[in-house]
Design an enzyme around this catalytic site. Structure first.
Site, mmCIF file in Angstrom:
data_model
loop_
_atom_site.group_PDB
_atom_site.id
_atom_site.type_symbol
_atom_site.label_atom_id
_atom_site.label_comp_id
_atom_site.label_asym_id
_atom_site.label_seq_id
_atom_site.Cartn_x
_atom_site.Cartn_y
_atom_site.Cartn_z
ATOM 1 C CE LYS A 86 -4.397 0.786 0.892
ATOM 2 N NZ LYS A 86 -5.511 0.019 -0.053
ATOM 3 N N GLY B 67 -23.429 4.250 4.500
ATOM 4 C CA GLY B 67 -23.126 4.678 3.494
ATOM 5 C C GLY B 67 -23.766 4.220 1.972
ATOM 6 C CB VAL B 68 -25.820 4.832 -0.366
ATOM 7 C CG1 VAL B 68 -26.685 3.664 0.185
ATOM 8 C CG2 VAL B 68 -26.906 5.647 0.057
ATOM 9 N N GLY B 69 -22.465 5.286 -1.159
ATOM 10 C CA GLY B 69 -21.733 5.753 -2.025
ATOM 11 C C GLY B 69 -21.412 4.821 -3.290
ATOM 12 C CB VAL C 169 -19.072 -0.381 -2.410
ATOM 13 C CG1 VAL C 169 -20.053 -1.628 -2.536
ATOM 14 C CG2 VAL C 169 -18.006 -0.148 -3.338
ATOM 15 C CE1 TYR D 76 -29.156 4.436 -4.831
ATOM 16 C CE2 TYR D 76 -28.380 3.014 -6.633
ATOM 17 C CZ TYR D 76 -29.298 4.026 -6.008
ATOM 18 O OH TYR D 76 -30.725 4.450 -5.827
#
Ligand code: NAD
Length: 353
Positions: free
Chosen positions: A81, A175-177, A179, A181
């Site tokens: 990373k 969180g409906v961003g 992924v 959503y």
């Protein structure tokens, strides 16, 4: 005094590179945890860390997580990373990204970079001008990450309720961003009932309209009496306080590093809440990036992502059998693969078309 070898997250990292460039203002760290199974692949996060120590801690934790994620998913990849210290909205520019690319290139393929929070697909295209060791240039992995999480929720429902379908299963999505959503759409199509929250209104309105979801305030998502809590926003949302509030049977979502610390997996286990280890359930993203990077046939991509169902079912069954946490079992399986699997000897360069 050694700041690295005695660092609490060091965990025998193979190589850690501190990158600095006065002209562009680049200050970054590349951490390569382990390349036994293949070259390390992991995102580059850009964040205005409060201190260098915070940046080092973050990159060490994240790169180790990538080793485990790739090992348990059966990919011929290691874990790595990178982090760039800075505000992505203010401090990011092409020269800085190109300098970062030079440092990555200097590692000769031991580390392959991809996008992460604070970096974008366009940034990866810039980085590609100075190194070939870059993935995630051509597509958004989120739909496949969501598909893997959906499979993981199905495995958890099978294990906990002995049911193969999700009809009427209640799921709270935090969180409906990108992924979250996609996940909510898949759950809706499968007949699940949805409770959703976000800090922005726009995706919530859409979820309410299109998916018949019940919208709740961000802080109350932990209090919903539902079957599944799916964290799809940020890390460390499961802590001593939220574990007490949860009224669910299952925690299964996309976010990285969902647990504040390892003790939280024990606390969930003691409360009888089935936890799908984050690095197992959200592996759809790294699988997609690896497919793109190696030019593999996309037709088998969904099959590979769908294997997350079987992997998680095995973890849940073993955890029950040995009365251990699902995290302990997942870590055992990943470590065993690291020890048992032959060293592939694959070099990143050999995959580049
Ligand atoms: P995203 O930024 O598109 O979505 C996150 C959503 O969470 C946003 O809509 C944001 O407004 C919302 N949010 C932020 N803070 C919140 C809060 N306190 N309460 C409620 N909502 C909040 O990110 P994403 O790509 O969908 O990723 C979601 C999570 O999954 C992240 O933790 C990410 O690291 C992890 N993940 C993503 C992928 C991928 O393929 N995108 C792969 C593996 C893991």
């Amino acid at each position: 005094m050694s700041i690295l070898f005695t660092h609490k997250e060091f965990d025998n990292h193979q190589q850690v590179v501190f990158c600095s460039d006065e002209d562009t203002g680049l200050r970054a760290i590349i951490a390569i945890h382990n390349t036994r199974l293949g070259p390390s692949l992991g995102g580059c996060r850009m964040f205005p860390y409060a201190s260098e120590e915070d940046a080092l801690t973050d990159v060490l934790r994240l790169s180790r997580g990538m080793t485990y994620k790739s090992a348990i998913t059966g990919l011929p990849l290691g874990g790595g990373k990178s982090v760039i210290i800075g505000n992505p909205r203010r401090d990011k520019h092409s020269a800085l990204l190109l300098k970062m690319a030079e440092f990555i290139d200097g590692l000769g393929g031991a580390y392959i970079v991809a996008e992460d929070s604070g970096t974008t697909q366009q940034d990866m295209s810039v980085i590609r001008q100075s190194t070939r060791f870059v993935a995630g240039v051509s597509g958004d992995p989120s739909p496949f990450t969501a598909r893997g999480v959906y499979q993981g929720i199905k495995a958890a429902v099978k294990h906990r309720f002995d049911r193969k379908d999700l009809e009427g299963i209640k799921v709270a999505v935090q969180g409906v961003g990108n992924v979250g959503y996609h996940l909510a759409m898949l759950l809706h199509e499968a007949g699940a009932s949805l409770w959703v929250t976000d800090i922005f209104d726009q995706p919530l309105v859409r979820a309410a309209d299109e998916l018949n979801a019940t919208v709740v305030k961000p802080d109350t998502i932990f209090d919903q009496e539902v079957d599944v809590f799916a964290p799809c926003a940020m890390g460390a949302v499961i802590d001593d306080e939220t574990i007490k509030r949860l009224r669910v049977s299952i925690v299964a979502g996309a976010a990285n590093n969902q647990l504040k610390n390892e003790a939280c997996s024990v606390a969930l286990h003691q409360r009888g809440i089935l936890y799908a280890p984050d690095y197992v359930i959200n592996a759809g993203g790294v699988i997609t990036v690896w497919y793109e990077y190696t030019g593999r046939d996309q037709a088998s991509l969904t099959d590979q992502v769908d294997k997350i169902y079987g992997t998680l079912l095995e973890i849940f069954n073993r955890a029950q059998l040995y009365n251990q946490t699902t995290n302990q079992i997942a870590n055992h399986i990943a470590r065993a693969r690291l020890l048992i699997e032959p060293d592939t000897g694959e070099k990143a360069g050999s995959w580049v078309p």
